[in-house]
Design a protein around this motif. Structure first.
Motif, PDB file in Angstrom:
ATOM      1  N   MET A   1       6.762 -11.680  -3.372  1.00  0.00           N
ATOM      2  CA  MET A   1       6.065 -10.429  -3.042  1.00  0.00           C
ATOM      3  C   MET A   1       6.444  -9.362  -4.065  1.00  0.00           C
ATOM      4  SD  MET A   1       4.363 -10.930  -0.186  1.00  0.00           S
ATOM      5  CE  MET A   1       4.200  -9.400   0.710  1.00  0.00           C
ATOM      6  N   ALA A   2       5.532  -8.485  -4.356  1.00  0.00           N
ATOM      7  CA  ALA A   2       5.801  -7.415  -5.315  1.00  0.00           C
ATOM      8  C   ALA A   2       6.746  -6.409  -4.714  1.00  0.00           C
ATOM      9  CB  ALA A   2       4.489  -6.741  -5.714  1.00  0.00           C
ATOM     10  N   LYS A  20       1.599  -3.232  -5.995  1.00  0.00           N
ATOM     11  CA  LYS A  20       1.245  -4.632  -5.718  1.00  0.00           C
ATOM     12  C   LYS A  20       0.004  -5.060  -6.493  1.00  0.00           C
ATOM     13  CE  LYS A  20       3.416  -4.970  -1.191  1.00  0.00           C
ATOM     14  NZ  LYS A  20       3.245  -5.185   0.257  1.00  0.00           N
ATOM     15  N   LEU A  21      -0.976  -4.179  -6.596  1.00  0.00           N
ATOM     16  CA  LEU A  21      -2.184  -4.505  -7.348  1.00  0.00           C
ATOM     17  C   LEU A  21      -1.856  -4.750  -8.824  1.00  0.00           C
ATOM     18  CD1 LEU A  21      -4.688  -1.924  -5.786  1.00  0.00           C
ATOM     19  CD2 LEU A  21      -4.744  -4.403  -5.504  1.00  0.00           C
ATOM     20  N   THR A  22      -0.990  -3.922  -9.375  1.00  0.00           N
ATOM     21  CA  THR A  22      -0.591  -4.085 -10.776  1.00  0.00           C
ATOM     22  C   THR A  22       0.163  -5.393 -10.974  1.00  0.00           C
ATOM     23  OG1 THR A  22      -0.452  -1.689 -11.089  1.00  0.00           O
ATOM     24  CG2 THR A  22       0.730  -3.061 -12.671  1.00  0.00           C
ATOM     25  N   GLU A  26      -0.651  -9.428 -13.030  1.00  0.00           N
ATOM     26  CA  GLU A  26       0.238 -10.063 -14.000  1.00  0.00           C
ATOM     27  C   GLU A  26       0.557 -11.505 -13.627  1.00  0.00           C
ATOM     28  OE1 GLU A  26       3.624  -7.562 -13.846  1.00  0.00           O
ATOM     29  OE2 GLU A  26       2.647  -5.844 -14.811  1.00  0.00           O
ATOM     30  N   GLU A  27       0.152 -11.935 -12.435  1.00  0.00           N
ATOM     31  CA  GLU A  27       0.557 -13.242 -11.948  1.00  0.00           C
ATOM     32  C   GLU A  27      -0.634 -14.192 -11.818  1.00  0.00           C
ATOM     33  OE1 GLU A  27       2.785 -12.575  -8.397  1.00  0.00           O
ATOM     34  OE2 GLU A  27       4.408 -11.553  -9.445  1.00  0.00           O
ATOM     35  N   GLU A  28      -0.333 -15.448 -11.514  1.00  0.00           N
ATOM     36  CA  GLU A  28      -1.349 -16.484 -11.482  1.00  0.00           C
ATOM     37  C   GLU A  28      -2.276 -16.390 -10.278  1.00  0.00           C
ATOM     38  OE1 GLU A  28       0.837 -20.165 -11.811  1.00  0.00           O
ATOM     39  OE2 GLU A  28       0.222 -20.316 -13.896  1.00  0.00           O
ATOM     40  N   TYR A  29      -1.906 -15.567  -9.312  1.00  0.00           N
ATOM     41  CA  TYR A  29      -2.734 -15.467  -8.116  1.00  0.00           C
ATOM     42  C   TYR A  29      -4.188 -15.126  -8.459  1.00  0.00           C
ATOM     43  CZ  TYR A  29       1.784 -15.007  -5.703  1.00  0.00           C
ATOM     44  OH  TYR A  29       3.037 -15.215  -5.225  1.00  0.00           O
ATOM     45  N   LEU A  42     -10.217  -2.223  -7.928  1.00  0.00           N
ATOM     46  CA  LEU A  42      -9.541  -1.519  -6.830  1.00  0.00           C
ATOM     47  C   LEU A  42      -8.391  -0.680  -7.357  1.00  0.00           C
ATOM     48  CD1 LEU A  42      -9.445  -4.367  -4.140  1.00  0.00           C
ATOM     49  CD2 LEU A  42     -10.851  -2.307  -4.082  1.00  0.00           C
ATOM     50  N   ARG A  43      -7.597  -1.264  -8.245  1.00  0.00           N
ATOM     51  CA  ARG A  43      -6.446  -0.523  -8.778  1.00  0.00           C
ATOM     52  C   ARG A  43      -6.908   0.728  -9.523  1.00  0.00           C
ATOM     53  NH1 ARG A  43      -3.239  -2.529 -13.937  1.00  0.00           N
ATOM     54  NH2 ARG A  43      -5.250  -1.813 -14.753  1.00  0.00           N
ATOM     55  N   ASP A  44      -7.917   0.599 -10.363  1.00  0.00           N
ATOM     56  CA  ASP A  44      -8.375   1.739 -11.164  1.00  0.00           C
ATOM     57  C   ASP A  44      -8.958   2.855 -10.297  1.00  0.00           C
ATOM     58  OD1 ASP A  44      -7.546   0.313 -13.335  1.00  0.00           O
ATOM     59  OD2 ASP A  44      -9.570  -0.330 -13.959  1.00  0.00           O
ATOM     60  N   GLU A  45      -9.763   2.488  -9.314  1.00  0.00           N
ATOM     61  CA  GLU A  45     -10.368   3.493  -8.439  1.00  0.00           C
ATOM     62  C   GLU A  45      -9.310   4.219  -7.608  1.00  0.00           C
ATOM     63  OE1 GLU A  45     -13.670   4.669  -7.785  1.00  0.00           O
ATOM     64  OE2 GLU A  45     -13.837   3.849  -9.800  1.00  0.00           O
TER      65      GLU A  45
END
Length: 692
Positions: A1-2, A20-22, A26-29, A42-45
């Motif tokens: 978990m982040a 968490k979005l960032t 960076e991960e394989e998910y 979502l992260r940008d908005e």
């Protein structure tokens, strides 16, 4: 978990979500088709709207339009974080199941129904984010300014003009302050002396300082009494000092701060002066102000008042920590204000006045406020109503605005991350002794604490805890070697933070006698008071489906443990009637990070406790568990383990809990158990081990 970021109250949901979005990007998910693009959008908005949310968090009054937008965004962020956590947990679970087949795992994952469920949820939430973002763009950010802030009356003003005949219990503190000031002019007393009065808001610091000032100011050539606001204008403060010491003729409207400091120092260098700086909020403000007050070896004196012990010690080595009124003085003040007489002559009120006074806890502001509500009120039903309101809803009443304003000043002076930690205390009932160890572990599980360089999360949490004590927001309990082992929250402050927590949909408190929640939003953190004998059933409504934290006081509460639950904290340490069957399906709570049990009817932990892959704290002290299950070796995030000394560990298990940082208390009652101590050498993160 982040890992979670440092959080605030209104911003408290947004920052860990953005973190968490960032991390997710960076991960394989996010190699799954379409997921990466959705997550980035979502992260940008949300990042674009986050600064506005931070401004809202520091605005004491909002118009209905901005309040609705803030609430909508907050709930949206909660839903998004729950969705992401559920997604990551499912992926991690499947990764564990298919251990050794990582390369082919993501191909298989695409075929899973859960993947489509998550994708659909993200799509729906994305639409909500777009709608919320459009609304944000339509709003004029100038509306965030509190329109009434410029014309509002300082709630501390009344304290400056308090009738001396109405004051109670002030003579002894006044005498002590004057003694600390050392008014005689011989020897070292000719040096400049600073005395700082510290205490929580509403304790009477301003009243005490004003009384001392009026009593001794005639012994000085110059005198000034200046109040500092939470967001001070240093130039205005310096001008107010100039007005007090009668040197305005040398001040011009074009003088900047440095010129004002120079002129004040020049004027005071050959004069004995006394200056009171009332309500200093931080060390930086004091650092600027003291530049204008020279040490001229003429016996000058400075008095400061502050709500922070840390600030008080910065101002002076002579700190007077103001105490609450005694019960007798509280009673005298209460009846003098309510009925004009110090003695109660209304036996029909029975013990209600005493109960009200105990809740006021000797806080003059609270006593004056409550007595004002009850002035010339004789009906016992009204007194009962006020008694029941203290600790839960008094701050909402129109006739408590002055008290609420003063408490708000302390609350909004606290950094965002501390506000979140303070609001969390609203899950506890009145007069509850809150163990520091349990509280900090709960803060960590909730994501309120961010590990800082050179400190682990628990050490950072201790700093937060001590900061709240120094700011007089919580009261230390069981102090040993200068460190508090527990704390309490004053009933009046608890009343304020309960109202604030409800307003922010931060904590929902339910009386099990009426287990019905009517909120328009989903409940995020739930506190249940259940002192009835009969069992109470919750979770029958969708509104309780995304609860992150559950705390139960009293008898067990029956609730459905859903596999998809967002539950992170399950606090049942004050639920003494819990039995084995109540926790039989505990393994379904795959996001659980904190679990505390304390019941003499619990004899064992179920084997499925090993499914709690994110569990960080496990506390089973006070149960009659004889041996922990072997499956606890699967708890690879378990950092804090608390057991009674007679609890046995299966052979070879301890050395496999590699994240363990703290174990209390390991019982050595046989040679075999003594041999197992060698396993602790494998626990490289262990910092605390208590052996009995």
């Amino acid at each position: 978990m982040a890992t979670a970021a440092v959080v605030g109250v209104t911003t408290g949901v947004m920052k860990p979500l953005l973190s968490k979005l960032t991390k997710l990007l960076e991960e394989e998910y996010v190699k799954l088709k379409g997921v990466r693009k959705q997550i980035k959008f979502l992260r940008d908005e949300l990042s674009a709207m986050s600064p506005t949310l931070e401004m809202l968090a520091d605005t004491e009054e909002l118009n209905p339009q901005m309040t609705a937008w803030r609430d909508k965004l907050r709930e949206l962020a909660y839903d998004l974080e729950d969705c992401i956590d559920a997604f990551i947990s499912r992926v991690d679970h499947e990764r564990d199941v298919h251990s050794g087949f990582i390369k082919g795992f993501f191909c298989k994952l695409k075929k899973l129904k859960q993947r489509h469920d998550i994708a659909n949820q993200i799509q729906e939430l994305k639409a909500s984010v777009i709608e919320t973002s459009e609304r944000h763009k339509r709003y004029d950010l100038a509306q965030l300014k509190n329109k009434s802030s410029g014309s509002s009356v300082d709630p501390r003003l009344q304290a400056l003009y308090e009738d001396i005949d109405k004051l109670v219990g002030i003579d002894a503190p006044k005498k002590q302050i004057i003694e600390l000031l050392s008014m005689e002019m011989n020897g070292s007393s000719a040096k400049l002396k600073v005395v700082s009065i510290a205490g929580c808001g509403g304790l009477g610091k301003t009243t005490l300082a004003k009384l001392v000032y009026e009593d001794i100011k005639n012994q000085f050539k110059c005198a000034a009494f200046v109040s500092v606001s939470r967001t001070p204008d240093v130039r205005k403060i310096l001008i107010h000092i100039a007005n007090g010491i009668k040197c305005t003729d040398i001040i011009t409207k074009d003088d900047d701060e440095q010129q004002l400091v120079d002129k004040l120092r020049e004027h005071l260098h050959d004069k004995r002066y006394i200056v009171v700086i009332d309500d200093v909020w931080n060390e930086q403000d004091w650092g600027f102000i003291k530049l204008a007050l020279p040490d001229n070896d003429l016996g000058s004196r400075i008095i400061t008042t502050t709500r922070s012990v840390t600030v008080a010690k910065c101002c002076s080595s002579q700190v007077y920590e103001m105490e609450a009124l005694s019960f007798d003085d509280s009673k005298r003040l209460f009846f003098r204000r309510a009925f004009g007489s110090e003695n109660s002559c209304y036996p029909h009120l029975e013990d209600v006045p005493d109960k009200i006074l105990r809740k006021c806890g000797g806080l003059p502001l609270a006593i004056v406020t409550v007595s004002g509500i009850l002035t010339n009120v004789f009906a016992k039903t009204e007194w009962d109503r006020v008694l029941n309101a203290i600790g839960s809803s008094l701050a909402k009443k129109d006739d408590t605005k002055t008290m609420t304003s003063i408490l708000s000043m302390s609350y909004f002076d606290i950094p965002h991350h501390l506000r979140t930690c303070l609001l969390y205390l609203s899950v506890y009932p009145e007069d509850h002794k809150i163990e520091k160890q349990c509280l900090i572990n709960r803060w960590i599980a909730e994501g309120f604490i961010h590990k800082e360089k050179g400190q682990n999360e628990y050490e950072t949490g201790e700093r937060y805890f001590n900061d709240l004590i120094n700011r007089s927001m919580i009261q230390p309990v069981r102090v040993k070697y200068g460190q508090a082992k527990a704390c309490r929250v004053h009933d009046i402050i608890l009343d304020y933070i309960k109202c604030k927590a409800a307003e922010e949909n931060f904590v929902t408190s339910l009386d099990a006698a009426e287990p019905v929640c009517t909120s328009e939003y989903k409940v995020r953190r739930l506190c249940v008071i259940n002192y009835n004998e009969e069992n109470v059933t919750l979770w029958a409504d969708e509104i309780l489906s995304q609860v992150r934290s559950v705390t139960v006081f009293g008898q067990p509460v029956k609730f459905t443990l859903l596999p998809s639950t967002a539950l992170r904290v399950l606090e049942l340490g004050d639920c003494r009637g819990m039995e084995d069957h109540h926790i039989a399906s505990i393994g379904k709570l795959f996001n659980l990070k904190y679990l505390r049990l304390c019941s003499h009817f619990i004899t064992r932990l179920p084997e499925n406790v090993g499914e709690l892959q994110h569990l960080q704290t496990l506390d089973v002290r006070g149960t009659i568990i004889e041996e922990l299950p072997r499956t606890i070796k699967k708890l690879q995030q378990l950092a804090h383990l608390y057991v009674d000394s007679d609890v046995r560990f299966p052979d070879g298990i301890i050395g496999q809990i590699l994240s363990l940082e703290e174990l209390r208390q390991y019982g050595v009652v046989s040679y075999e158990q003594g041999q197992s101590l060698q396993q602790f050498s494998k626990l490289t993160k262990l910092r605390t081990l208590k052996i009995k």
